[in-house]
Design an enzyme around this catalytic site. Structure first.
Site, PDB file in Angstrom:
ATOM      1  N   ASP A 163       0.901  -1.567   0.513  1.00  0.00           N
ATOM      2  CA  ASP A 163      -0.249  -0.372  -0.279  1.00  0.00           C
ATOM      3  C   ASP A 163       1.252   1.124  -0.181  1.00  0.00           C
ATOM      4  O   ASP A 163       1.767   1.315   0.758  1.00  0.00           O
ATOM      5  CB  ASP A 163      -1.064   0.261   1.001  1.00  0.00           C
ATOM      6  N   ASN A 171     -10.327  -2.643  -7.146  1.00  0.00           N
ATOM      7  CA  ASN A 171      -9.163  -1.511  -8.194  1.00  0.00           C
ATOM      8  C   ASN A 171      -9.555  -1.292  -9.491  1.00  0.00           C
ATOM      9  O   ASN A 171      -8.860  -0.030  -9.577  1.00  0.00           O
ATOM     10  CB  ASN A 171      -8.092  -2.403  -8.234  1.00  0.00           C
TER      11      ASN A 171
END
Ligand code: FPP
Length: 251
Positions: A29, A77
């Site tokens: 991340d 995503n």
């Protein structure tokens, strides 16, 4: 440079190689924030993040981690701009082409967690080629979670189980927490012992929900974004894990 090497070696020396986590999961991340801090497009962050993937895979293999799962692309995503998705897929294809022979020679077995049917032809075919080429390797298993969601995986597992039930391969009474594991993408693999998330977010984000039931969680500081997450950070996470006492519900 020499100091850095010395620092890394000192950390490795402290790791107890007899009590390593068998299975480590990483929520990569912070690529976007890393790029933003440098006024660069987000895909530069993904590119640099991929360099860390290579580095961390190598050092996990070097110290003897048996299973490493990297969260590369979630079912959520797809909401990102098309240009970012295409950039991510290009990076994936580029690195498979560059790294596959090395992975193969290092005896790493590549597995995919997730439904890759939604990927465009080139990334899907490259991923399949990589899985096929390494399928008989016996060293570290490297799982890439690609178009992956933990809840989706549980539904996928239930559907798989129901198929076997309909075909009479299994009865309802055969279902328990152990047998259900074998209907998931991680079939045959042990549960996750340690989840690592850099960049300061304190969330699981739909990652391996079934397999992390008893995992230890390690959140790196918010100033360590995934492209900053180097070998020494990985060793620090393992050392932190080794300080903990895992009770698995006992006393
Ligand atoms: C999170 O950063 C990172 C990802 C979306 C996945 C990690 C991807 C790579 C390491 C690149 C390789 C790509 C593939 C598909 C293997 P973010 O974009 O969420 O960062 P932010 O939270 O700072 O915006």
């Amino acid at each position: 440079m020499k100091d850095k090497e010395y620092e890394k070696d000192k950390l490795i020396d402290k790791i107890d190689l007899d009590s390593l986590p068998t299975h480590i999961g990483i929520i990569m991340d912070g690529n976007g924030r890393w790029a933003k801090k440098r006024n660069l497009p987000r895909n530069f962050g993904h590119q640099e993040g991929m360099e860390r993937v290579i580095e961390i895979v190598e050092c996990a293999d070097k110290i003897g981690i048996k299973y490493l799962t990297l969260y590369a692309f979630s079912t959520e995503n797809w909401k990102r701009p098309q240009s970012e998705i295409e950039g991510l897929m290009k990076i994936l294809v580029f690195y498979i082409r560059r790294e596959l022979d090395k992975l193969y020679k290092n005896n790493v077995k590549l597995d995919i967690l997730g439904d890759i049917s939604r990927l465009a032809d080139t990334p899907r075919n490259e991923v399949k080629r990589a899985v096929e080429k390494t399928k008989n390797n016996t060293g570290m298993t490297l799982n890439i979670a690609l178009n992956y969601g933990g809840r989706d995986e549980i539904i996928y597992g239930i559907k798989n189980f129901l198929n076997d039930l309909e075909m009479g391969k299994i009865t309802k009474d055969d279902l328990n927490t152990e047998t259900f594991s074998n209907y998931l993408y991680t079939k045959g693999q042990p549960d996750v012992d340690l989840v690592i998330r850099p960049s300061g977010e304190l969330r699981i984000s739909n990652f391996l929900l079934y397999q992390i039931a008893y995992a230890e969680l390690y959140f790196a500081d918010s100033d360590i974004l995934w492209p900053d997450f180097k070998e020494e950070h990985f060793y620090k996470a393992i050392l932190d894990y080794q300080k903990r006492y895992r009770r698995f519900g006992g006393i």
